[in-house]
Design a protein around this motif. Structure first.
Motif, short mmCIF file in Angstrom:
data_model
loop_
_atom_site.label_atom_id
_atom_site.label_comp_id
_atom_site.label_asym_id
_atom_site.label_seq_id
_atom_site.Cartn_x
_atom_site.Cartn_y
_atom_site.Cartn_z
N GLU A 218 -48.68 -13.10 -0.41
CA GLU A 218 -48.85 -14.24 -1.35
C GLU A 218 -49.48 -15.29 -0.38
O GLU A 218 -49.69 -15.48 0.84
CB GLU A 218 -47.23 -14.97 -1.01
CG GLU A 218 -46.31 -13.74 -1.99
CD GLU A 218 -46.87 -14.07 -3.40
OE1 GLU A 218 -47.12 -14.94 -3.98
OE2 GLU A 218 -46.53 -13.07 -4.03
N PRO A 219 -50.29 -16.35 -1.13
CA PRO A 219 -51.06 -17.19 -0.56
C PRO A 219 -50.35 -17.81 0.64
O PRO A 219 -51.24 -18.21 1.66
CB PRO A 219 -51.56 -18.35 -1.56
CG PRO A 219 -50.91 -17.63 -2.69
CD PRO A 219 -50.04 -16.32 -2.25
N GLN A 220 -49.12 -18.34 0.76
CA GLN A 220 -48.61 -18.96 1.98
C GLN A 220 -48.63 -18.13 3.16
O GLN A 220 -48.30 -18.67 4.09
CB GLN A 220 -47.14 -19.86 1.48
CG GLN A 220 -46.12 -18.66 1.19
CD GLN A 220 -45.96 -18.29 -0.47
OE1 GLN A 220 -47.21 -18.23 -1.26
NE2 GLN A 220 -44.90 -17.80 -0.77
N HIS A 221 -48.52 -16.81 3.23
CA HIS A 221 -48.57 -16.00 4.11
C HIS A 221 -49.87 -15.56 4.73
O HIS A 221 -49.96 -15.14 5.56
CB HIS A 221 -47.70 -14.69 3.99
CG HIS A 221 -46.44 -15.00 3.38
ND1 HIS A 221 -45.72 -14.11 2.55
CD2 HIS A 221 -45.50 -15.83 3.74
CE1 HIS A 221 -44.48 -14.75 2.32
NE2 HIS A 221 -44.31 -15.66 3.13
N LEU A 222 -50.93 -16.31 4.02
CA LEU A 222 -52.31 -15.87 4.49
C LEU A 222 -52.49 -16.47 5.75
O LEU A 222 -53.18 -15.66 6.86
CB LEU A 222 -53.38 -16.43 3.85
CG LEU A 222 -54.86 -15.87 3.85
CD1 LEU A 222 -55.06 -14.57 3.95
CD2 LEU A 222 -55.69 -16.76 3.05
#
Ligand SMILES: Nc1nc2c(ncn2[C@@H]2O[C@H](COP(=O)(O)OP(=O)(O)O)[C@@H](O)[C@H]2O)c(=O)[nH]1
Ligand SMILES: [Mg+2]
Ligand SMILES: [Zn+2]
Length: 283
Positions: A218-222
């Motif tokens: 997910e983008p927020q985990h990048l």
């Protein structure tokens, strides 16, 4: 299969290996029973169980790999830094250590090498300049391989097989990206093989990667996959800061003062946008 003492056994599975849904991959650790009885069966065995996997890599499939040796050529072909950034993020996602190996150092001048070094300031991984042809950095690389299981990744033609041959000529790995390409449609072996180094450690050669997508991310985990951002990402004004444009962003501040490598931050931006676009597509 190789026993802890190093002897090799040709093994069959007993029934279906239920721990892994029946599959067995390069790097799997198993419990096996050497076949009893006749002397000619001495090197045969039966796999009883597959131990839990620490991590898994797809294309080529391999498991329980501790570290990625990311081979990037300095020239021929020109370095694809974004592909390198992508593979490094993938290594982080699989909790692997990573080392950047800048190969074909013999093809660039000392000034060009110094320029690349400058570009890699504040780079969060060890960087080794190597030449499979001339031998630069090979000893240094060997020292990083000891006691680990390492996968050689990077684009086709980077010199992965050549470096492995320079490390241990007995590997006699096939070299040359052109013939690789011709062979691709035919029955060339595309699977990875675990090779044992006389100096300790194991290595997996791979055919290389061209197009790679992030899976289960997910983008927020990048940002969590960029180790150099971790000390700053908690200090942004907004808790859910994407570090792209919000005011009071501690990550962008660190980039502007040179504490985070600018190229790395650009990779973060590109991958974040890619993950957002993909998410929008599937909505
Ligand atoms: N000049 C130079 N050529 C290299 C070096 N390493 C590999 N090569 C050449 O680059 C090509 C691709 O090498 P190969 O090991 O097959 O790359 P791989 O696809 O990453 O395994 C071959 O023609 C090699 O001879 C190096 O350090 N210097
Ligand atoms: Mg190769
Ligand atoms: Zn931020």
């Amino acid at each position: 299969m190789r026993a802890s003492g190093g002897e090799q056994f040709l093994c069959r599975a007993r029934g279906r290996l239920k721990q892994t849904g029946g599959s067995l991959l390069v790097g799997d650790r198993v419990i096996f029973q050497p076949a009893a009885g006749a002397a000619d069966k001495k090197c045969e065995g039966i796999i009883e169980a597959v131990l839990p996997r620490k991590n898994i890599l797809h294309r080529p499939p391999a498991v329980n790999v501790d570290q990625m040796i990311l081979v990037t050529p300095l020239r021929d072909p020109a370095p694809d830094w974004q592909l390198a950034g992508r593979l490094l993020a993938l290594a982080e996602q699989q909790q692997m250590k990573a080392i950047l190996c800048l190969n074909k150092a013999d093809l660039v001048t000392a000034a060009e090498q110094a320029e690349t070094k400058r570009m890699l300031e504040a780079f969060p991984y060890p960087c080794i300049f190597t030449s499979a042809l001339r031998g630069d950095g090979v000893q240094d690389l060997i020292e990083h391989l000891g006691g680990h299981c390492s996968i050689f990744a990077g684009p086709s033609g980077a010199g992965k097989s050549s470096l492995l041959n320079a490390i241990h000529p007995d590997f006699s790995l096939k070299v040359g990206s052109v013939s690789d390409k011709i062979g691709r449609g035919r029955h060339t072996t595309r699977t990875a093989e675990l090779l044992v180094l006389p100096s300790g450690g194991m290595v997996v050669d791979t055919p290389g990667f061209s197009r790679l997508e992030f899976v289960d991310l997910e983008p927020q985990h990048l940002a969590g996959l960029f180790p150099e951002m971790r000390p700053y990402s908690g200090r942004c004004a907004f808790r859910d800061c994407s570090h792209l444009s919000e005011p009071g962003c501690a990550v962008r501040e660190a980039v502007s003062v040179g504490k985070i490598n600018r190229m790395r931050f650009e990779h973060y931006q590109a991958f974040f946008n890619e993950l957002m676009n993909r998410r929008d597509q599937y909505r």
